[in-house]
Design a protein around this motif. Structure first.
Motif, PDB file in Angstrom:
ATOM      1  N   VAL A  61       0.840  -1.198   0.000  1.00  0.00           N
ATOM      2  CA  VAL A  61       0.000   0.000   0.000  1.00  0.00           C
ATOM      3  C   VAL A  61       0.873   1.246   0.000  1.00  0.00           C
ATOM      4  O   VAL A  61       1.841   1.345   0.759  1.00  0.00           O
ATOM      5  N   ALA A  95       2.243  -0.503   4.584  1.00  0.00           N
ATOM      6  CA  ALA A  95       2.189   0.688   3.740  1.00  0.00           C
ATOM      7  C   ALA A  95       3.494   1.469   3.734  1.00  0.00           C
ATOM      8  O   ALA A  95       4.280   1.419   4.695  1.00  0.00           O
ATOM      9  N   ASN A 206      -2.979   4.082  -2.682  1.00  0.00           N
ATOM     10  CA  ASN A 206      -2.782   3.334  -3.939  1.00  0.00           C
ATOM     11  C   ASN A 206      -3.463   4.041  -5.115  1.00  0.00           C
ATOM     12  O   ASN A 206      -4.133   3.424  -5.942  1.00  0.00           O
TER      13      ASN A 206
END
Length: 230
Positions: A61, A95, A206
């Motif tokens: 992510v 992420a 994203n």
């Protein structure tokens, strides 16, 4: 809640609601219109290359924040909500968190953005994030300062000297005066234009703009994005 884009471009854009706004924080940025939206379904093209980031670049992510160093809402986000994102998603490898500039409040918004880009180019990612945090921490509490050209070159230099030695500071100052990081800032501004960023802070997950208004909605969007990459 986000800071409304005002000053020279106020008439062009309205500010969407920013889910991280905490009751009790009053600033000029709060004067923007509040809009409740849904998650964007269109994935935008974002060039992450040569952008400052925290986390594993290979994480599934990618979270991008667009911010202005003079925006009180951005300061609040950096102090209260970013640490939560960092702990829950960045440090766990889910992420990567990127920062891109959207300097719109005053002329020194642009100056501080260019200076921060120069710090990144000349001294690297780690020093950039130290400077990033330091600059937000020095933002005055009085929202009226937004109309003042506060972040002067000497102010930015002194702020950098708090985290860097004299040689590194001089290196940044020389590059800054030569505008070596101008193209990097222009790349951020191109993203702002293409992605229709209309307030700060604005997040993309994203490539999809987050337009929710709760922490649960943010968590769900991140988790859905992670599942899509499996």
């Amino acid at each position: 809640m986000k800071a409304e884009k005002k000053s020279k471009i106020a008439s062009k854009k309205a500010s969407p609601k920013w889910f991280f706004w905490i009751v009790g924080v009053f600033s000029l940025c709060v004067l923007g219109l509040l809009l409740i939206g849904n998650f964007s379904k269109t994935e935008a093209v974002i060039n992450y290359k040569n952008q400052p980031y925290i986390g594993d670049a290979a994480a599934p992510v990618k979270i991008v924040e667009f911010g202005d160093y003079k925006c009180p809402v951005c300061k609040n986000f950096n102090a209260t909500n970013f640490p939560q994102i960092k702990e829950k998603y960045v440090e766990t490898g889910i992420a990567t968190f990127y920062f891109m500039n959207d300097p719109f409040i005053n002329t020194d918004s642009n100056r501080s953005a260019l200076f921060a880009e120069t710090v990144y180019q000349e001294l690297g990612n780690e020093t950039f994030w130290k400077f990033h945090d330091q600059l937000y921490s020095k933002q005055p509490e009085d929202s009226k300062y937004e109309a003042i050209d506060l972040y002067t070159e000497s102010f930015l230099k002194d702020t950098l000297k708090e985290i860097a030695n004299d040689d590194d500071t001089n290196k940044v100052m020389e590059a800054f005066q030569q505008k070596k990081a101008k193209s990097a800032l222009e790349q951020d501004l191109l993203h702002v234009k293409n992605l229709k960023v209309d307030g700060t802070p604005t997040l993309f997950i994203n490539g999809k703009k987050f337009e929710g208004n709760t922490w649960d909605e943010f968590n769900q969007m991140v988790e859905d994005a992670a599942k899509e990459k499996k």
